[in-house]
Design a protein around this motif. Structure first.
Motif, PDB file in Angstrom:
ATOM      1  N   THR A 122      30.376  54.908  44.415  1.00 46.70           N
ATOM      2  CA  THR A 122      29.589  54.434  45.452  1.00 46.70           C
ATOM      3  C   THR A 122      30.044  53.342  46.042  1.00 46.70           C
ATOM      4  N   ALA A 123      30.569  52.353  45.235  1.00 48.96           N
ATOM      5  CA  ALA A 123      31.259  51.136  45.727  1.00 48.96           C
ATOM      6  C   ALA A 123      32.638  51.481  46.730  1.00 48.96           C
ATOM      7  N   LEU A 124      33.205  52.661  46.228  1.00 49.01           N
ATOM      8  CA  LEU A 124      34.367  52.953  47.105  1.00 49.01           C
ATOM      9  C   LEU A 124      33.613  53.549  48.447  1.00 49.01           C
ATOM     10  N   ASP A 125      32.820  54.384  48.377  1.00 51.96           N
ATOM     11  CA  ASP A 125      32.384  54.810  49.853  1.00 51.96           C
ATOM     12  C   ASP A 125      31.607  53.696  50.639  1.00 51.96           C
ATOM     13  N   GLU A 126      31.382  52.878  49.928  1.00 47.19           N
ATOM     14  CA  GLU A 126      30.575  51.505  50.595  1.00 47.19           C
ATOM     15  C   GLU A 126      31.518  50.360  50.954  1.00 47.19           C
ATOM     16  N   VAL A 127      32.696  50.558  50.664  1.00 50.74           N
ATOM     17  CA  VAL A 127      33.622  49.613  50.371  1.00 50.74           C
ATOM     18  C   VAL A 127      33.799  48.663  51.878  1.00 50.74           C
ATOM     19  N   ALA A 128      33.536  49.233  52.853  1.00 56.56           N
ATOM     20  CA  ALA A 128      33.701  48.584  54.285  1.00 56.56           C
ATOM     21  C   ALA A 128      32.406  47.583  54.214  1.00 56.56           C
ATOM     22  N   GLU A 129      31.414  48.094  54.014  1.00 54.40           N
ATOM     23  CA  GLU A 129      30.136  47.386  54.014  1.00 54.40           C
ATOM     24  C   GLU A 129      30.076  46.148  53.037  1.00 54.40           C
ATOM     25  N   ILE A 130      30.621  46.229  51.999  1.00 57.03           N
ATOM     26  CA  ILE A 130      30.718  45.353  50.534  1.00 57.03           C
ATOM     27  C   ILE A 130      31.609  44.228  51.340  1.00 57.03           C
ATOM     28  N   LEU A 131      32.859  44.676  51.988  1.00 54.23           N
ATOM     29  CA  LEU A 131      33.907  43.728  52.620  1.00 54.23           C
ATOM     30  C   LEU A 131      33.048  42.784  53.708  1.00 54.23           C
ATOM     31  N   GLY A 132      32.213  43.596  54.347  1.00 50.21           N
ATOM     32  CA  GLY A 132      31.407  42.866  55.326  1.00 50.21           C
ATOM     33  C   GLY A 132      30.486  41.775  54.944  1.00 50.21           C
ATOM     34  N   LEU A 133      30.186  41.726  53.739  1.00 46.24           N
ATOM     35  CA  LEU A 133      29.329  40.731  53.209  1.00 46.24           C
ATOM     36  C   LEU A 133      29.845  39.269  53.352  1.00 46.24           C
ATOM     37  N   ALA A 175      38.640  44.420  57.768  1.00 48.14           N
ATOM     38  CA  ALA A 175      37.912  43.204  57.329  1.00 48.14           C
ATOM     39  C   ALA A 175      38.409  41.838  57.581  1.00 48.14           C
ATOM     40  N   ALA A 176      39.736  42.116  57.478  1.00 45.65           N
ATOM     41  CA  ALA A 176      40.567  40.786  57.587  1.00 45.65           C
ATOM     42  C   ALA A 176      40.430  40.086  56.227  1.00 45.65           C
ATOM     43  N   LYS A 177      40.183  40.816  55.191  1.00 47.94           N
ATOM     44  CA  LYS A 177      40.002  40.215  53.766  1.00 47.94           C
ATOM     45  C   LYS A 177      40.960  40.606  52.730  1.00 47.94           C
ATOM     46  N   PRO A 178      41.265  40.142  51.767  1.00 46.75           N
ATOM     47  CA  PRO A 178      42.366  40.550  50.815  1.00 46.75           C
ATOM     48  C   PRO A 178      41.861  41.590  49.956  1.00 46.75           C
ATOM     49  N   TRP A 179      42.786  42.199  49.315  1.00 47.75           N
ATOM     50  CA  TRP A 179      42.562  43.298  48.232  1.00 47.75           C
ATOM     51  C   TRP A 179      43.466  43.013  47.249  1.00 47.75           C
ATOM     52  N   LEU A 180      43.030  43.010  45.781  1.00 52.48           N
ATOM     53  CA  LEU A 180      44.079  42.735  44.748  1.00 52.48           C
ATOM     54  C   LEU A 180      44.047  43.980  43.919  1.00 52.48           C
ATOM     55  N   LEU A 181      45.272  44.360  43.368  1.00 53.50           N
ATOM     56  CA  LEU A 181      45.489  45.450  42.640  1.00 53.50           C
ATOM     57  C   LEU A 181      46.096  45.155  41.263  1.00 53.50           C
ATOM     58  N   PRO A 182      45.539  45.721  40.135  1.00 49.83           N
ATOM     59  CA  PRO A 182      46.390  45.849  38.697  1.00 49.83           C
ATOM     60  C   PRO A 182      47.406  46.815  39.049  1.00 49.83           C
ATOM     61  N   ALA A 183      48.762  46.604  38.980  1.00 49.63           N
ATOM     62  CA  ALA A 183      49.759  47.465  39.425  1.00 49.63           C
ATOM     63  C   ALA A 183      50.953  47.550  38.075  1.00 49.63           C
ATOM     64  N   TRP A 184      50.861  48.225  37.312  1.00 50.31           N
ATOM     65  CA  TRP A 184      51.635  48.177  35.849  1.00 50.31           C
ATOM     66  C   TRP A 184      52.961  48.989  36.332  1.00 50.31           C
ATOM     67  N   THR A 185      53.065  49.716  37.208  1.00 51.07           N
ATOM     68  CA  THR A 185      54.284  50.318  37.378  1.00 51.07           C
ATOM     69  C   THR A 185      54.909  50.333  38.868  1.00 51.07           C
TER      70      THR A 185
END
Length: 241
Positions: A122-133, A175-185
């Protein structure tokens, strides 16, 4: 060692780690004194863990298990002071053991980041709204939990996994906001760079230790088996026998 190697940030996994409050009270200022940015992945999406991490001096709180935009609206408010959010004031380290005023409150709200995790369907489906907070400064992806909750099973870096990451990256860009990823490979790291990730978590403490231990043992085994015979350096001129 991480600071000496050139890393710029450390993620403290309080949710899955063995940190208690006394340890955090030492770790956070020590890491910051080394010049590392401190991202605290808090114990739970609750008021006390969020506020404690910020009161200890963390630069950012990463909030796990955010279910959707309304849940995000509630829990991210704990990272920002009124009227923006609902963080409770505590003096001490963050106020340099002195008083506070309105400019200090605004500096705290601007300078400490709140990063809800996108690891729920659900967070994925609403990620744009979450980033808009207004209480959200960006998002931190939990790819393993997201894969499980999206019905793909254990995270195996499938096309569906990268499609979900692309959705998050596009929402962050919009949203002009950052996203962060754990990227092991390397494929994950290349994807993150190509899609504008603000920060990439490159390794875990135990993974880094394990890789170093295995590499040293593998090298010794190759030498012992005769697979490698490095040249013996010649003695310096004038050296005795």
């Amino acid at each position: 060692m991480a600071a000496q190697a050139g890393y710029g940030a450390a993620v403290l996994d309080i949710e899955h780690g063995a940190f208690d409050l006394a340890a955090l009270d030492r770790f956070v200022p020590f890491l910051r004194a080394l010049g590392l940015e401190v991202l605290a992945k808090v114990l739970a999406p609750e008021r006390a863990p969020v506020q404690q991490a910020l009161d200890f001096g963390a630069d950012a709180v990463v909030i796990p298990h955010v279910r959707g935009v309304e849940h995000a609206r509630e829990v991210t408010a704990y990272a920002k002071f009124p009227p923006l959010g609902d963080r409770s004031f505590a003096g001490g380290r963050t106020t340099s053991y002195g008083g506070h005023d309105d400019p200090w409150v605004r500096r705290q709200d601007r300078g400490t980041r709140c990063l809800p995790m996108i690891e729920d369907a659900t967070a994925l489906d609403e990620v744009a709204e979450i980033l808009g907070l207004p209480t959200v400064d960006g998002v931190f992806v939990g790819p393993s939990d997201l894969s499980l909750r999206r019905g793909r099973g254990a995270y195996r870096r499938l096309d569906g996994d990268f499609a979900d990451l692309a959705r998050i990256a596009e929402a962050a860009r919009a949203a002009a906001k950052p996203w962060l990823l754990p990227a092991w490979t390397e494929p994950e790291q290349a994807f993150a760079l190509e899609h504008g990730a603000d920060q990439i978590v490159l390794t875990m403490e135990f993974s880094a230790m394990g890789e170093g231990l295995r590499a040293a043992l593998d090298r010794a085994r190759r030498l012992a088996s005769g697979a490698e015979h490095p040249p013996v350096p010649a003695p310096p001129a004038g050296a005795g026998a």
